[in-house]
Design a protein around this motif. Sequence first.
Motif, mmCIF file in Angstrom:
data_model
loop_
_atom_site.group_PDB
_atom_site.id
_atom_site.type_symbol
_atom_site.label_atom_id
_atom_site.label_comp_id
_atom_site.label_asym_id
_atom_site.label_seq_id
_atom_site.Cartn_x
_atom_site.Cartn_y
_atom_site.Cartn_z
ATOM 1 N N ILE A 1 0.844 -1.198 0.000
ATOM 2 C CA ILE A 1 0.000 0.000 0.000
ATOM 3 C C ILE A 1 0.879 1.247 0.000
ATOM 4 O O ILE A 1 1.776 1.373 0.844
ATOM 5 C CB ILE A 1 -0.918 0.032 1.246
ATOM 6 N N ILE B 1 0.853 5.454 0.287
ATOM 7 C CA ILE B 1 -0.016 6.503 0.821
ATOM 8 C C ILE B 1 0.481 7.879 0.389
ATOM 9 O O ILE B 1 1.674 8.167 0.450
ATOM 10 C CB ILE B 1 -0.023 6.443 2.369
ATOM 11 N N ILE C 1 2.980 -1.384 4.126
ATOM 12 C CA ILE C 1 3.068 -0.146 3.357
ATOM 13 C C ILE C 1 4.323 -0.196 2.480
ATOM 14 O O ILE C 1 5.368 -0.678 2.923
ATOM 15 C CB ILE C 1 3.195 1.049 4.341
ATOM 16 N N TYR D 1 2.960 6.338 -7.892
ATOM 17 C CA TYR D 1 2.666 5.027 -7.299
ATOM 18 C C TYR D 1 2.134 4.066 -8.368
ATOM 19 O O TYR D 1 2.352 2.859 -8.302
ATOM 20 C CB TYR D 1 1.647 5.152 -6.156
ATOM 21 N N THR E 1 4.516 -1.007 -5.374
ATOM 22 C CA THR E 1 3.173 -0.629 -4.915
ATOM 23 C C THR E 1 2.090 -1.408 -5.653
ATOM 24 O O THR E 1 2.113 -1.499 -6.869
ATOM 25 C CB THR E 1 2.977 0.885 -5.119
ATOM 26 N N VAL F 1 -1.374 -0.920 -4.522
ATOM 27 C CA VAL F 1 -2.586 -0.099 -4.434
ATOM 28 C C VAL F 1 -2.191 1.273 -3.894
ATOM 29 O O VAL F 1 -1.358 1.374 -2.989
ATOM 30 C CB VAL F 1 -3.675 -0.780 -3.560
ATOM 31 N N LEU G 1 -3.243 4.860 -2.111
ATOM 32 C CA LEU G 1 -4.249 5.353 -1.164
ATOM 33 C C LEU G 1 -4.013 6.847 -0.923
ATOM 34 O O LEU G 1 -2.905 7.229 -0.514
ATOM 35 C CB LEU G 1 -4.102 4.576 0.152
ATOM 36 N N PHE H 1 -8.407 2.292 4.608
ATOM 37 C CA PHE H 1 -7.330 1.347 4.871
ATOM 38 C C PHE H 1 -7.792 -0.072 4.566
ATOM 39 O O PHE H 1 -7.076 -0.862 3.942
ATOM 40 C CB PHE H 1 -6.821 1.441 6.310
ATOM 41 N N ALA I 1 -7.962 -0.667 0.876
ATOM 42 C CA ALA I 1 -6.611 -0.795 0.308
ATOM 43 C C ALA I 1 -5.984 -2.123 0.713
ATOM 44 O O ALA I 1 -5.364 -2.813 -0.110
ATOM 45 C CB ALA I 1 -5.740 0.374 0.764
ATOM 46 N N ALA I 2 -6.169 -2.499 1.974
ATOM 47 C CA ALA I 2 -5.595 -3.758 2.461
ATOM 48 C C ALA I 2 -6.218 -4.947 1.733
ATOM 49 O O ALA I 2 -5.556 -5.957 1.493
ATOM 50 C CB ALA I 2 -5.806 -3.882 3.965
ATOM 51 N N ALA J 1 -4.726 -5.196 -1.645
ATOM 52 C CA ALA J 1 -3.325 -5.627 -1.574
ATOM 53 C C ALA J 1 -3.189 -7.110 -1.245
ATOM 54 O O ALA J 1 -2.127 -7.682 -1.461
ATOM 55 C CB ALA J 1 -2.575 -4.797 -0.538
#
Lengths: 496, 220
Positions: free
Chosen positions: A166, A168, A190, A211, A217, A219, A221, A294, A297-298, A301
Amino acid sequence: MSAPRPRYSDEQFKSLFEPGGVIVAGASTHPAKFGFTALHNILANGFAGRVFATNLEGGDILGVPTVAGIEQLPDGEADLVFVCTPAGANESVLRACAAKGVRAAFITSAGYGEAGEQGREAEARLVALCEELGILLAGPNGQGLVSTPASLCAQIVAPYPPAGGIAIASQSGNFVSSLMNYAVQTGVGISRAVSAGNAAALTVGDLLSWYGRDEETQVALGYVEGVADGRRFYDQVRAVSEDKPVVLVKGGMTPGGQQAAASHTGSLASEGRVFEGAMRQAGVCRAATIEEAFEAAATFATQPLPKGPRTIVITTAGGWGVVTADAIWGSSLELMGLPDDLRASIDQKLPPRWSRSNPIDMAGGETRDTIPEVLEVVASHPEVDAVVYLGLGIQSNTARGLMTGRFYPEYGLERIADFHQRQDRRFATAAAEVSQATGKPVLTATELALADPNNPGPATVRETGRLCYPSANRAVTALEHMWRYSQWRQRRGLSV
Amino acid sequence: MPTLSEADSKKLLAAQGIPVPTEEVASDPDGAAAAATRIGFPVVAKLCGDGIAHKTERGLVRLGLADPAAVRDAAAALLGAATPEDGPVGVLVAPMVSGLRELIAGLVRDAQFGPCVMVGLGGVLAEAVADVAFGVAPITRVEAGEMIDGLASQAILGPLRGEPAVDRERLIDVLVGLSALAGDPSVVSVDLNPMIVSAGVPVAVDALVEVAGAGAGGGR
């Protein structure tokens, strides 16, 4: 569609995220100062490159011999400068850094765009200076950056997160911190994280765009309150969505939030519904809250993308299944009917009191091997696109009760507690293995993820690298984000 | 900001495949009555001219005119209500389009995102419900469909009290047609309000196109 021309080259981004050496300008001997914390965090988290520091008085800080001026440092050894000096000093710091070969600067200093007319003028000069020097400018007024592939923790906040997929980009430094706290809590890691601060030059859109090109990476966020150029932002995130998912939280969607945003980053929130429409069109997954973002995104991922909406719920208790069925019904997912052949297969594995419909409520009829077998047969069925599994951890929860009572380990309690815990480990492992084998998402949800994170159920989910959802509703929300993105791709003829 | 007359607005829209009623502009009451006879009763008559943007507020719309005499009287009254600021005017005669549902659609130039196509629920409750969706122009047919799916009031788009569902492809035609106009810098904005859904087809019964001022060369 191609993305707008990047503001910075990939080489400059590499200087920011994978520098060979870092200079902390304005390092401090005082442990409460940013200039100390930044140096400490870089040193303490295993950055493998060279670390330099400047301090007007010289001397040693955390074992690093500081110099009074950048001029005294060797040439070509540092690519990134982390600036903690007061705004007034930054021009000479940056000119000296450029002369030493530095290509990227992260500026924490305040006193720029957020600080009235004079600050805005100073910020414009800073942007022009970095452009003249060929330096990528991150910040000012930002809290730092993290890049786990380089073990780089150049930030004045915490924590340093586990490595993962992930990335950010945030207009709020503290939301970066919040998201990394979730990463620590859940174990879903991350790749990069940047607090964009005033985003005077490097914007959240520029970061998300990079990204998209970043191999570390999976995803992207983002958190934004306002964007300076909506059309450019739209073109950037749309291009990323064609490669990988983008999850976005937009602050300031209501008049109340807009007022707060104006005083926070000085950015004017654009009309909510135009923004909403543009993001839907760009394939961006909009999340209402940071924890939803989150978790979405998680999920991207760690789970395969569903190819369709047809979802099956497997539960060990009726009530959980009913509420989850409601959540699926209220979403764009489909609470599919049980195909006859699948019902017949499950009839072989459970006594007749099971629900015989979706949700599959085992109603306590399961024995030692039932749950892994039902997970396998359900996920393998060609009509099933996704599975939500509820009830993980209850055996270990029972074991915990036995283990904390005064009779343990007598009366055979040790043996049965071991069995219960082993079973939950098996179930969590089976959920991940079945998902991998079938290429379908299998989401596991239990409140024990929060209530007792050391319960072997959720603990094993973490060990498999996946997220254990704290409630079925949150699992359904995350799954719906995946399904919407999958649809967006399918409608455009992109692979899923 | 100058506007096109309703008749010219609709001509521009029809050329983009947006359904509009078959209508005529007459210069006098007898011409209006003749037009109404060709169109078929009942009709609606409206004062039409480049400078007329707020017809309803000024009482310049007459609905449900059932015979030539009624059309003649209405046309005379409308022409009599014209002011010198309205410039050259005529009487627009159009069939009464009926349907339970009203939609709105348009083209706006957003300060942040540039030209955007809009679709939403229309009618008397529209403002309270505020169910609209935007897309960044140019939009594809797939994206137009996603805008329609983005509306909250999906049930209203389905079959309703004996009327068929809103024809999705025709509504997509409208949105893609509006998107095509975004490429014309002289078109500042388009407002289709309302579109009445008649036999499933959204028909733009009123339309207003804002154009860039003489020599302004477009923009906002």
